[in-house]
Write an enzyme that holds these catalytic residues in place. Structure first.
Site, short mmCIF file in Angstrom:
data_model
loop_
_atom_site.label_atom_id
_atom_site.label_comp_id
_atom_site.label_asym_id
_atom_site.label_seq_id
_atom_site.Cartn_x
_atom_site.Cartn_y
_atom_site.Cartn_z
N PHE A 66 -10.86 5.16 0.74
CA PHE A 66 -9.47 5.22 1.21
C PHE A 66 -9.44 5.94 2.55
O PHE A 66 -9.84 7.09 2.68
CB PHE A 66 -8.54 5.90 0.20
N ILE A 67 -8.97 5.23 3.57
CA ILE A 67 -9.02 5.77 4.92
C ILE A 67 -7.59 5.95 5.49
O ILE A 67 -6.65 5.30 5.05
CB ILE A 67 -9.89 4.89 5.85
N ASP A 81 -7.07 -5.37 1.81
CA ASP A 81 -7.69 -4.68 0.68
C ASP A 81 -7.85 -5.69 -0.47
O ASP A 81 -8.80 -6.46 -0.48
CB ASP A 81 -6.79 -3.49 0.33
N GLY A 103 1.89 0.39 8.96
CA GLY A 103 0.46 0.64 9.17
C GLY A 103 -0.15 0.03 10.42
O GLY A 103 -1.05 0.61 11.03
N GLU A 120 -2.15 -7.22 10.94
CA GLU A 120 -2.23 -6.34 9.76
C GLU A 120 -3.11 -5.13 10.06
O GLU A 120 -3.98 -5.17 10.93
CB GLU A 120 -2.83 -7.12 8.58
N ASP A 165 -1.78 5.41 6.56
CA ASP A 165 -1.29 6.65 5.95
C ASP A 165 -1.76 6.83 4.52
O ASP A 165 -2.22 5.90 3.86
CB ASP A 165 0.24 6.63 5.92
P1 IMP Z 1 -3.58 -5.41 -0.20
O1 IMP Z 1 -2.34 -6.17 -0.52
O2 IMP Z 1 -4.21 -4.81 -1.43
O3 IMP Z 1 -4.59 -6.21 0.60
O4 IMP Z 1 -3.15 -4.13 0.59
C1 IMP Z 1 -2.91 -4.12 1.89
C2 IMP Z 1 -2.12 -2.87 2.27
O5 IMP Z 1 -2.50 -1.74 1.49
C3 IMP Z 1 -2.42 -2.50 3.68
O6 IMP Z 1 -1.55 -3.17 4.56
C4 IMP Z 1 -2.22 -1.00 3.67
O7 IMP Z 1 -0.88 -0.67 3.93
C5 IMP Z 1 -2.58 -0.57 2.29
N1 IMP Z 1 -3.96 -0.03 2.21
C6 IMP Z 1 -5.04 -0.58 1.64
N2 IMP Z 1 -6.13 0.18 1.76
C7 IMP Z 1 -5.74 1.26 2.45
C8 IMP Z 1 -6.44 2.45 2.92
O8 IMP Z 1 -7.66 2.64 2.74
N3 IMP Z 1 -5.68 3.33 3.60
C9 IMP Z 1 -4.36 3.18 3.84
N4 IMP Z 1 -3.67 2.09 3.43
C10 IMP Z 1 -4.35 1.14 2.73
MG MG Z 2 0.31 -2.25 5.32
#
Ligand code: IMP
Ligand code: MG
Length: 201
Positions: A168-169, A119, A60, A115, A175
């Site tokens: 969700f973007i 999220d 990403g 990063e 992706d």
């Molecule tokens: P976290 O562990 O929940 O903070 O997730 C982080 C990872 O989730 C990011 O590095 C992304 O790969 C993926 N992610 C979270 N939100 C999105 C989104 O809106 N679009 C695409 N990928 C996302």
């Molecule tokens: Mg990621």
């Protein structure tokens, strides 16, 4: 009398993708955010004894990473790692796994983790713990995007370029099911794209 047509070649940005609800960050806006992040990093890293090591979390952050290192004045070394937490869903599994480890020894290094998006915070926490255990000299995190309203763990990146809402973007590296990473902008994915997939499961 024949009319002359001026052919206008449309940019990729003007060609709206059918899966995108709305563009939320245009190419120029992203580029300005990347330049600000590069200036912040240049300031942060100017006193480092060794060449700083920038690490991209694949896949990403890779487009952001390439633009960021080229916008920086500081000369850095680059490394890559893969962390998986999502699978095919739009919800974090909460147990990120490091699936491709680093090929360099990070002990005694000034490390910057790059990063794409924070999220829930699960991935950032796992990576922070991982690097602290490996004896880095300093550890900083830079993220392109931040969704503060989605946080499940109270953790933040040291620098975030853009804060966004609970949407969700995709695009600019991000992706959905490996699609839309190459869009030059960041756009909100149409809800029916992932709701129809989730209903199949
Ligand atoms: P976290 O562990 O929940 O903070 O997730 C982080 C990872 O989730 C990011 O590095 C992304 O790969 C993926 N992610 C979270 N939100 C999105 C989104 O809106 N679009 C695409 N990928 C996302
Ligand atoms: Mg990621």
């Amino acid at each position: 009398q024949k009319r002359k047509f001026i052919s206008v070649s449309r940019t990729r940005e003007q060609m709206m993708n059918k899966d995108i609800e709305k563009i939320c960050l245009r190419k120029k806006t992203i580029a300005a955010g990347v330049r600000r992040a590069a200036r912040w990093l240049d300031q942060q890293l100017c006193d480092c004894a060794k060449t700083p090591l920038l690490i991209a979390v694949l896949k990403g952050s890779v487009i952001f990473f390439c633009d960021l290192v080229r916008a920086m004045k500081t000369s850095v070394q680059m490394s890559f790692m893969t962390v998986s937490s999502y699978g095919n869903s739009t919800e974090s599994s909460g147990a990120p796994k490091i699936t491709t480890d680093l090929s360099v020894d990070v002990a005694g290094r000034d490390v910057v983790l790059v990063e794409d998006i924070i999220d829930s915070g699960h991935t950032l926490l796992a990576l922070k713990t991982f690097f602290e255990q490996r004896g880095v000299t300093s550890f900083r995190t830079v993220t392109l995007l931040d969704k503060p309203s989605r946080r499940k763990i109270p953790i933040n990146a040291d620098y975030s370029c853009f804060k966004i809402g609970d949407e969700f973007i995709v695009g600019y590296g991000l992706d959905y099911n490996e699609m839309h990473r190459t869009l030059p902008y960041i756009g909100i994915l149409k809800k029916d794209i992932y709701l129809s997939e989730q209903n199949k499961e």
